[in-house]
Design an enzyme around this catalytic site. Sequence first.
Site, short mmCIF file in Angstrom:
data_model
loop_
_atom_site.label_atom_id
_atom_site.label_comp_id
_atom_site.label_asym_id
_atom_site.label_seq_id
_atom_site.Cartn_x
_atom_site.Cartn_y
_atom_site.Cartn_z
N GLY A 1 0.83 -1.21 0.00
CA GLY A 1 0.00 0.00 0.00
C GLY A 1 0.86 1.25 0.00
N SER A 2 0.35 2.27 0.68
CA SER A 2 0.97 3.61 0.55
C SER A 2 2.39 3.72 1.08
CB SER A 2 0.10 4.64 1.26
OG SER A 2 -1.16 4.66 0.64
N THR A 3 2.86 2.77 1.87
CA THR A 3 4.25 2.85 2.34
C THR A 3 5.22 2.68 1.16
OG1 THR A 3 3.93 0.58 3.04
CG2 THR A 3 4.06 2.22 4.77
N MET A 4 4.66 2.37 -0.01
CA MET A 4 5.48 2.22 -1.22
C MET A 4 5.66 3.58 -1.91
SD MET A 4 6.63 -0.66 -2.30
CE MET A 4 7.48 -1.36 -3.69
#
Lengths: 96, 648
Positions: free
Chosen positions: B293-296
């Site tokens: 998810g957004s941690t990418m």
Amino acid sequence: MKEDSKGIALALATIMISALLLGLISVWLNIERVDKAYDLRRMEKKLNEQEALESKLEVEKNNLISPIRLRELAKKYGFGPASQGQIRRDRGDLKK
Amino acid sequence: MAKRKKESLKSSRNKLLFVMVLFALVWTALLGRAAWLQLYKGADLSRLALRQHLAAELERGERGNIFDRNGNMLATSVDASSLYIRPVKVTDVSGTVAKLSKILGISKAKLRKKLSRKSNFIWIKRQLDDRTARKIKKADLPGVYLTTEFVRLYPNNHLAGQLLGFAGIDGKGLEGLEKEFNGRLAGRKAQFVVQRDASGRRLYLDELGREMDIRGKDVHLTIDSHLQSVTENALVDSIKKYNAKWGTAVVVEVATGDILALANCPRFNPNIFRTSSPKTWRNRAAIDVVEPGSTMKPFLIAAALKHGVITPEKLIDCEGGRWNLNGKYIKDTHKYGWLPAHKVLRYSSNIGVAKIGLELGVQNYHKFLTDIGFGSKTGLPLPGDRVGSIRPAAQWNEIDLAAGAFGQGVGVTALQMAKAYLCIANKGVAKPLRLVQLPRSEEDEAPKRIFSTEVAEKVLSMMREVVQEDGTGTRVRISGTTVAGKTGTAQKAEKGGYGNQYMASFIGMVPGYNPEYIVFVMVDSPQPNHYGGVVAAPVVKTVMTETLAYYGKLPEKQNSAPVMSASLTPSSEMPKKAVRANSAQTSVSSETVPNVKGMPIRRAVEIMVKRGFVPKLKGQGMTIIKQVPEAGEKWPEDENAEIVLWLS
């Protein structure tokens, strides 16, 4: 001629006595060796027992100082991780 | 007279001759026998004698220990007695069964069944505790014997259970580091010959090769057991609070790449591993491949900055929170309009990063991801270390690229994430993670620059905004220091598409300017709240605070609240919502921008925030010297418009 025979007899007697002595020493050494082997065996057993006990005590010590137990103890006595404002620093006390 | 004397002499001579012959015969027989035994049968007899006096002995070395970075014992082996019987030597079967049953707590029927077997050696119970072994010894039962074996113990119980793994009853590593380092840890065997006396007692009369070192070698980890415990406890609290399925957390020291803690939850106790399900033995940080998810997103931003596709100020149209790309809708949690690239990351806009991703291109993004370590093993000595799932660039279409930009459609492990963020924290230079201090790794990956220091600084700055300003990670703020971070709330793929289960995650780096520690946390399927900024962020904050306190680096609390959050509730997960809520109650009713020049920074920011705008601050001082828009101009209609205040 008579003196020669005497010398031979003396030499023979010395050799026989030496052989006997050496034999006795050899027997005595063997007995001592076996005796020491028994002692060694006994001491080795004791050492193993002590080492085993030491390992167990080491485990017990590590169990007693495990973070989980220390946390429980700290909670019991009203301690906790240092929060902001609770840390006082001397020069050079920063842990690397 | 003379004749009688002559006869007597003759008789004596005969007798003497007879005796001499007899002696000669006896001596001949004796010599013959001796020659027969010595010369003819000598070799065989000598072999038989040796067999009688010598005995072969097999000795097994103790398994090596596992220590943490401070020398605290994490795994060790101690002597334990194991009980076996020789049924043929048991004289009183019912008496033996009754006594053993009472001491061992094994049913009589089971023992009787074992005793009825026609075997010369039967294990009854292995690795007894000392008290039980003493009772057995005291009972002195014929045919019942005790032998010494090593038992593997983990003094910290469930601490780092999945990481350490466990060894089986025969001392063979079956899981985790115990398995990976079995060759080093396992004690070797020594077979040698000893003399024995008439009663069979062994006598070590000489070395006979017995002095060889057969003890297994130790393994020293980079793990700190205190931080491991802190991380595990924080993770467990979150898992319980949010009814999650599982969670994992990694703490990394930036300077060395050392993994200080690697936690998995639910935990299990390797001392009694059989009582827990094999599912709990998984070291999920290395094995489980998830869509992050957004941690990418910071990696996408870093790649875009590296290739000059964006600058932090470049405006991206976030389409009001809903965007149709080739028939598929990409949504944001809030309706954002035009946002500068740094705010795209701050507010975690999926549409914003998807557009940046499309501009960057598949090849560039794919290469960046593989360069930074995704799609390949971390190189850590962990069984089952996975490569993740980054498909070849040729297989990506536009939708894949857009989804990959916000961390969907790509599979990574928690350790890969930690390694990739280590590169950002290390200012663009990728270096390996380290889990083992001793033995030293022979094939150390050489540090490799992936992107420039400037790019790393820009990404770090954006990640600081996520936490220190009104981003999605405000719950990780630590007063007195800065924290950089990024939330992740990934939809989990189910059969037939994405369902309503989420993977909440948070990556935090402290201090935010020159990070010393990285904390990455993932929590699977939390309920009812599933946001990374709510579920995983508090875990990161707890771990960071205690890590800083542990190393004596926890700063004093600052009396003033963080500048940019003057009027926000500290617990607001979705800051834009909070800003809007506040703007409804604003007392700043003027239609025009007030003059804030000369005002203290705190007062000026309060005014702006109450009107619904989060100003951008430039400079280092405490008072405002310049403002855009100027005093008297109308408030911008676009709520995302930029207001800049220059400080003295």
